[in-house]
Design an enzyme around this catalytic site. Structure first.
Site, PDB file in Angstrom:
ATOM      1  N   CYS A   1      32.427  32.227  43.577  1.00  0.00           N
ATOM      2  CA  CYS A   1      32.798  31.010  44.308  1.00  0.00           C
ATOM      3  C   CYS A   1      31.586  30.310  44.922  1.00  0.00           C
ATOM      4  CB  CYS A   1      33.803  31.342  45.405  1.00  0.00           C
ATOM      5  SG  CYS A   1      34.288  29.903  46.379  1.00  0.00           S
TER       6      CYS A   1
ATOM      7  N   LYS B   1      45.601  38.438  44.340  1.00  0.00           N
ATOM      8  CA  LYS B   1      45.275  38.318  45.754  1.00  0.00           C
ATOM      9  C   LYS B   1      46.037  39.357  46.583  1.00  0.00           C
ATOM     10  CE  LYS B   1      44.666  33.352  45.086  1.00  0.00           C
ATOM     11  NZ  LYS B   1      45.226  32.007  45.335  1.00  0.00           N
TER      12      LYS B   1
ATOM     13  N   VAL C   1      39.271  31.190  49.084  1.00  0.00           N
ATOM     14  CA  VAL C   1      38.078  31.648  49.791  1.00  0.00           C
ATOM     15  C   VAL C   1      37.117  30.453  49.898  1.00  0.00           C
ATOM     16  CG1 VAL C   1      38.287  34.048  49.087  1.00  0.00           C
ATOM     17  CG2 VAL C   1      37.075  32.460  47.589  1.00  0.00           C
TER      18      VAL C   1
ATOM     19  N   GLU D   1      38.118  27.115  54.905  1.00  0.00           N
ATOM     20  CA  GLU D   1      37.409  25.920  54.426  1.00  0.00           C
ATOM     21  C   GLU D   1      35.916  26.044  54.737  1.00  0.00           C
ATOM     22  OE1 GLU D   1      38.571  23.772  52.444  1.00  0.00           O
ATOM     23  OE2 GLU D   1      40.708  24.120  52.638  1.00  0.00           O
ATOM     24  N   SER D   2      35.102  25.937  53.684  1.00  0.00           N
ATOM     25  CA  SER D   2      33.666  26.181  53.829  1.00  0.00           C
ATOM     26  C   SER D   2      33.002  25.211  54.790  1.00  0.00           C
ATOM     27  CB  SER D   2      32.980  26.116  52.463  1.00  0.00           C
ATOM     28  OG  SER D   2      33.068  24.818  51.902  1.00  0.00           O
TER      29      SER D   2
END
Length: 223
Positions: free
Chosen positions: A14, A41, A54, A66-67
């Site tokens: 990711c 998951k 993720v 949320e990055s």
């Protein structure tokens, strides 16, 4: 010293997880990384991930998702600051972070589509977007000169894909873009970027491409 335990919930390929890992490393934050299988998951993950995606950042008993929210939180709570201090410059950096996410959407199409038209459109879109980035870059090593910023943490995972793509086909995405090419090379040498993925990341990405069986995986050198 931070009292809360930090855990980064991750998937090995990711790019959004990589952003968080890079920022954590740049700030010398000790953290545990827990990889999950997004195709299977675990229940504990689904209970704490509102979108089933993720990265997640567990801070003690709290969970962030949320990055963008994760890296903003880290920048507000840990030194050194990676966003510029000036509000206008900071807002522009945030806008370019979103631009980096749009680039990842085009890369996803390259990885997965079996349709020639969609593939060619994605290549054209990437060329256009990186040309816009070229016009924005200055003479320094990074996005904002010689100071590493969160924008660098956003673009480094995007560039990483091309380490594998370039072995498969010459897509010409960076042709005529010397500043972008230099930026890509500089980021690839930075320890936080190198260490944001597992050692066999490239092999795992090749395996993922074969599994998706899109146009890219069926090019001559992809086997």
């Amino acid at each position: 010293m931070r009292a809360d335990k930090i855990t980064l919930v991750s998937f090995d390929l990711c790019p959004y997880v990589q952003r968080a890992a890079i920022v954590l490393a740049e700030k010398n934050v000790t953290f545990e990384r827990v990889d999950i299988d997004l195709e299977n998951k675990p229940d504990w993950f689904l209970k704490i991930s509102p979108r089933g995606k993720v990265p997640l950042l567990k801070v003690g008993h709290e969970v962030l998702f949320e990055s963008a929210a994760i890296v903003e939180y880290l920048d507000e709570t840990e030194e050194p600051r990676l966003h510029p201090g000036d509000p206008l410059a900071k807002a522009r950096h945030r806008a370019w972070m979103e631009f980096g996410s749009a680039i990842l959407a085009d890369i996803w199409t390259l990885e997965t589509t079996a349709e020639r038209a969609a593939f060619d459109n994605a290549v054209a879109a990437l060329k256009d977007k990186f040309a816009k980035v070229e016009a924005e870059l200055g003479e320094g090593r990074y996005f904002a000169g010689d100071v590493f910023s969160i924008v660098d943490a956003v673009f480094a995972p995007a560039f990483r894909y091309f380490d594998v793509f370039d072995e498969i086909a010459d897509l010409g995405v960076f042709n005529g873009l010397p500043r972008v090419r230099a930026w890509r090379a500089e980021l690839a040498q930075r320890a936080s970027v190198r260490n944001a993925v597992v050692a066999d990341y490239n092999d795992r990405l090749r395996k993922f491409l074969r599994k998706k069986n899109g146009l890219l995986a069926r090019m001559p050198l992809a086997a």
